[in-house]
Design a protein around this motif. Sequence first.
Motif, PDB file in Angstrom:
ATOM      1  N   ARG A   1      22.270 -30.683 -27.812  1.00  0.00           N
ATOM      2  CA  ARG A   1      21.945 -29.470 -28.577  1.00  0.00           C
ATOM      3  C   ARG A   1      20.690 -28.849 -27.984  1.00  0.00           C
ATOM      4  NH1 ARG A   1      23.456 -26.990 -33.131  1.00  0.00           N
ATOM      5  NH2 ARG A   1      25.165 -28.457 -33.437  1.00  0.00           N
ATOM      6  N   VAL A   2      20.743 -27.556 -27.684  1.00  0.00           N
ATOM      7  CA  VAL A   2      19.603 -26.890 -27.046  1.00  0.00           C
ATOM      8  C   VAL A   2      19.298 -25.580 -27.772  1.00  0.00           C
ATOM      9  CG1 VAL A   2      20.337 -27.871 -24.819  1.00  0.00           C
ATOM     10  CG2 VAL A   2      20.846 -25.483 -25.307  1.00  0.00           C
ATOM     11  N   THR A   3      18.043 -25.123 -27.625  1.00  0.00           N
ATOM     12  CA  THR A   3      17.643 -23.834 -28.199  1.00  0.00           C
ATOM     13  C   THR A   3      16.969 -22.997 -27.124  1.00  0.00           C
ATOM     14  OG1 THR A   3      17.273 -24.824 -30.372  1.00  0.00           O
ATOM     15  CG2 THR A   3      16.202 -22.715 -29.987  1.00  0.00           C
ATOM     16  N   GLY A   4      17.331 -21.720 -27.065  1.00  0.00           N
ATOM     17  CA  GLY A   4      16.712 -20.792 -26.124  1.00  0.00           C
ATOM     18  C   GLY A   4      16.405 -19.486 -26.829  1.00  0.00           C
ATOM     19  N   PRO A   5      15.950 -18.475 -26.077  1.00  0.00           N
ATOM     20  CA  PRO A   5      15.618 -17.195 -26.706  1.00  0.00           C
ATOM     21  C   PRO A   5      16.798 -16.582 -27.458  1.00  0.00           C
ATOM     22  CG  PRO A   5      14.827 -17.260 -24.436  1.00  0.00           C
ATOM     23  CD  PRO A   5      15.652 -18.479 -24.632  1.00  0.00           C
TER      24      PRO A   5
ATOM     25  N   ALA B   1       6.944 -19.772 -25.288  1.00  0.00           N
ATOM     26  CA  ALA B   1       5.950 -20.110 -24.248  1.00  0.00           C
ATOM     27  C   ALA B   1       6.635 -20.319 -22.900  1.00  0.00           C
ATOM     28  CB  ALA B   1       5.179 -21.366 -24.659  1.00  0.00           C
ATOM     29  N   ILE B   2       7.781 -20.991 -22.877  1.00  0.00           N
ATOM     30  CA  ILE B   2       8.450 -21.256 -21.596  1.00  0.00           C
ATOM     31  C   ILE B   2       9.075 -19.965 -21.059  1.00  0.00           C
ATOM     32  CG2 ILE B   2      10.789 -21.987 -22.340  1.00  0.00           C
ATOM     33  CD1 ILE B   2       9.170 -24.300 -20.070  1.00  0.00           C
ATOM     34  N   ALA B   3       9.540 -19.093 -21.970  1.00  0.00           N
ATOM     35  CA  ALA B   3      10.179 -17.842 -21.524  1.00  0.00           C
ATOM     36  C   ALA B   3       9.152 -16.877 -20.926  1.00  0.00           C
ATOM     37  CB  ALA B   3      10.904 -17.197 -22.702  1.00  0.00           C
ATOM     38  N   ARG B   4       7.876 -17.032 -21.304  1.00  0.00           N
ATOM     39  CA  ARG B   4       6.824 -16.123 -20.797  1.00  0.00           C
ATOM     40  C   ARG B   4       6.443 -16.404 -19.350  1.00  0.00           C
ATOM     41  NH1 ARG B   4       4.394 -16.610 -25.901  1.00  0.00           N
ATOM     42  NH2 ARG B   4       3.094 -18.351 -25.240  1.00  0.00           N
ATOM     43  N   ASN B   5       6.672 -17.634 -18.858  1.00  0.00           N
ATOM     44  CA  ASN B   5       6.120 -18.023 -17.562  1.00  0.00           C
ATOM     45  C   ASN B   5       7.153 -18.857 -16.800  1.00  0.00           C
ATOM     46  OD1 ASN B   5       4.763 -19.214 -15.447  1.00  0.00           O
ATOM     47  ND2 ASN B   5       2.975 -19.842 -16.657  1.00  0.00           N
ATOM     48  N   ASP B   6       7.688 -18.310 -15.701  1.00  0.00           N
ATOM     49  CA  ASP B   6       8.744 -19.072 -15.015  1.00  0.00           C
ATOM     50  C   ASP B   6       8.187 -20.246 -14.220  1.00  0.00           C
ATOM     51  OD1 ASP B   6       7.703 -17.760 -12.858  1.00  0.00           O
ATOM     52  OD2 ASP B   6       9.499 -16.595 -12.380  1.00  0.00           O
ATOM     53  N   ARG B   7       6.887 -20.434 -14.179  1.00  0.00           N
ATOM     54  CA  ARG B   7       6.324 -21.634 -13.535  1.00  0.00           C
ATOM     55  C   ARG B   7       5.794 -22.624 -14.577  1.00  0.00           C
ATOM     56  NH1 ARG B   7       2.220 -21.002  -9.258  1.00  0.00           N
ATOM     57  NH2 ARG B   7       2.700 -23.213  -8.997  1.00  0.00           N
ATOM     58  N   ALA B   8       6.166 -22.395 -15.831  1.00  0.00           N
ATOM     59  CA  ALA B   8       5.763 -23.333 -16.898  1.00  0.00           C
ATOM     60  C   ALA B   8       6.818 -24.421 -17.028  1.00  0.00           C
ATOM     61  CB  ALA B   8       5.616 -22.585 -18.213  1.00  0.00           C
TER      62      ALA B   8
ATOM     63  N   PRO C   1      16.475 -22.275 -17.688  1.00  0.00           N
ATOM     64  CA  PRO C   1      15.046 -22.589 -17.567  1.00  0.00           C
ATOM     65  C   PRO C   1      14.248 -22.309 -18.840  1.00  0.00           C
ATOM     66  CG  PRO C   1      15.764 -21.105 -15.795  1.00  0.00           C
ATOM     67  CD  PRO C   1      16.944 -21.310 -16.697  1.00  0.00           C
ATOM     68  N   ASP C   2      14.761 -21.394 -19.695  1.00  0.00           N
ATOM     69  CA  ASP C   2      14.004 -21.070 -20.916  1.00  0.00           C
ATOM     70  C   ASP C   2      14.563 -21.784 -22.155  1.00  0.00           C
ATOM     71  OD1 ASP C   2      16.353 -19.695 -21.100  1.00  0.00           O
ATOM     72  OD2 ASP C   2      15.454 -17.692 -21.203  1.00  0.00           O
ATOM     73  N   GLU C   3      15.342 -22.828 -21.930  1.00  0.00           N
ATOM     74  CA  GLU C   3      15.896 -23.558 -23.081  1.00  0.00           C
ATOM     75  C   GLU C   3      15.196 -24.909 -23.253  1.00  0.00           C
ATOM     76  OE1 GLU C   3      20.534 -22.205 -23.543  1.00  0.00           O
ATOM     77  OE2 GLU C   3      20.079 -23.566 -21.903  1.00  0.00           O
TER      78      GLU C   3
ATOM     79  N   ASN D   1       5.889 -25.619 -32.808  1.00  0.00           N
ATOM     80  CA  ASN D   1       7.258 -25.558 -33.324  1.00  0.00           C
ATOM     81  C   ASN D   1       8.207 -25.151 -32.196  1.00  0.00           C
ATOM     82  OD1 ASN D   1       7.108 -22.659 -33.187  1.00  0.00           O
ATOM     83  ND2 ASN D   1       5.846 -22.789 -35.043  1.00  0.00           N
ATOM     84  N   VAL D   2       9.520 -25.290 -32.450  1.00  0.00           N
ATOM     85  CA  VAL D   2      10.510 -25.063 -31.393  1.00  0.00           C
ATOM     86  C   VAL D   2      10.464 -23.603 -30.929  1.00  0.00           C
ATOM     87  CG1 VAL D   2      12.996 -25.026 -30.897  1.00  0.00           C
ATOM     88  CG2 VAL D   2      11.995 -26.964 -32.120  1.00  0.00           C
ATOM     89  N   ALA D   3      10.344 -22.664 -31.878  1.00  0.00           N
ATOM     90  CA  ALA D   3      10.318 -21.245 -31.496  1.00  0.00           C
ATOM     91  C   ALA D   3       9.125 -20.973 -30.583  1.00  0.00           C
ATOM     92  CB  ALA D   3      10.259 -20.376 -32.748  1.00  0.00           C
ATOM     93  N   GLY D   4       7.982 -21.557 -30.910  1.00  0.00           N
ATOM     94  CA  GLY D   4       6.779 -21.362 -30.086  1.00  0.00           C
ATOM     95  C   GLY D   4       6.969 -21.948 -28.688  1.00  0.00           C
ATOM     96  N   ALA D   5       7.615 -23.105 -28.612  1.00  0.00           N
ATOM     97  CA  ALA D   5       7.851 -23.742 -27.309  1.00  0.00           C
ATOM     98  C   ALA D   5       8.770 -22.873 -26.456  1.00  0.00           C
ATOM     99  CB  ALA D   5       8.469 -25.127 -27.510  1.00  0.00           C
TER     100      ALA D   5
END
Length: 331
Positions: free
Chosen positions: A177-181, A18-25, A208-210, A11-15
């Motif tokens: 339209r974008v979603t971030g933390p 996941a991206i916010a946890r790792n800046d090389r993801a 980077p986390d969006e 889901n979008v929240a999980g994505a």
Amino acid sequence: MNPFSFERAENVAGAVSAIARNDRARFIAGGTNILDLMKENVSRPSHLIDITRLPLGKIEESGDGGLRIGALVTNADVAYDERVEQCYPLLSKAILAGASAQLRNMATTGGNLLQRTRCYYFYDTATPCNKREPGSGCGAIGGFNRNHAILGTSDKCIATHPSDMCVALAALTAVIRVTGPQGERTIPIAEFHRLPGDTPEFDTNLRPDEIITAVELPAKGFARHYTYLKIRDRQSYAFALVSVAAALDMDGGHIREARLALGGVAHMPWRDTQAEALLSDRPATVENFRSVAEAIVRDAKGFGHNTFKIEMAKRAVVRALEQAAGMEQPS
Ligand SMILES: Cc1cc2nc3c(=O)[nH]c(=O)nc-3n(C[C@H](O)[C@H](O)[C@H](O)COP(=O)(O)OP(=O)(O)OC[C@H]3O[C@@H](n4cnc5c(N)ncnc54)[C@H](O)[C@@H]3O)c2cc1C
Ligand code: SF4
């Protein structure tokens, strides 16, 4: 290719988490650009997050008479959607001018917005490139720069943005339209891509986390008077040397409103609202089109191999406007 780990977001929240946890993801959608960059060692993510299962694969009518295209809708599905063909044929035509049928079947709306430049030096890790390695220099300035930008360049980078779809989106004033933390936000297409300035490593204003979730098209689609003119080295499977998206709102031979965006000439789809204003409330004449073309290239700068693009852009603008106004058959 460097080793990387892999996960599938459900889901979008999980994505986003996941991206916010790792800046090389990095996200992977159709994979038609990111995998090439990884194979060439230009991009070295340590972790890939597959977003293809997210519920972003629909085209829906939005309340205000426009369309909302999910970020995972493929380029082929956008181009052949009946509503897009009828109400936004400029977008359909631009997408079909790009890549190949196989690529368009894989490539997604979000991935197309974020595809990276086709500058040869960017892909060649043996050469300097400020976009790939900030501060290393630019191989294209003073090098073989036939495909490079003539507008909005900097002394750090003269790369072009390669997308056809985005040129049409610029003329249609789409909104991303974008979603971030921190939640959701929208970015007008004119503010989505960036000029290179001193930081050519950043192509866009997406954080980077969006994640991109959708592209929204306003109700006005310029379905009667439009064209996407793409000039390239081969008739298929080639990026634009110069392209023009032209959209006119006309009353007989009189232009009420005009939108013009160029591809292949700048680090972002190039829309010049001052030049557009020269068309509004004016008759559709070749003389007016020539004045507009001159205005668009007033600050253009060539770098040797690509100087021909200045004249090419002028002629392409005139021809595209003639086609959109119905004075010439589209090519
Ligand atoms: C041979 C060839 C010829 C081509 N010719 C043309 C052409 O003529 N015209 C043209 O316009 N294009 C052309 N393309 C480019 C093609 O259109 C892009 O590769 C494609 O649109 C990228 O989409 P994708 O879904 O495969 O992106 P991916 O490769 O999956 O991702 C690209 C980037 O976007 C990021 N990303 C993807 N989705 C999202 C999202 N929802 N939110 C946040 N980040 C995201 C990824 O992390 C990655 O950084 C060509 C490509 C090839 C290989
Ligand atoms: S033009 Fe930009 S992308 Fe190309 S080599 Fe120079 S800095 Fe790199």
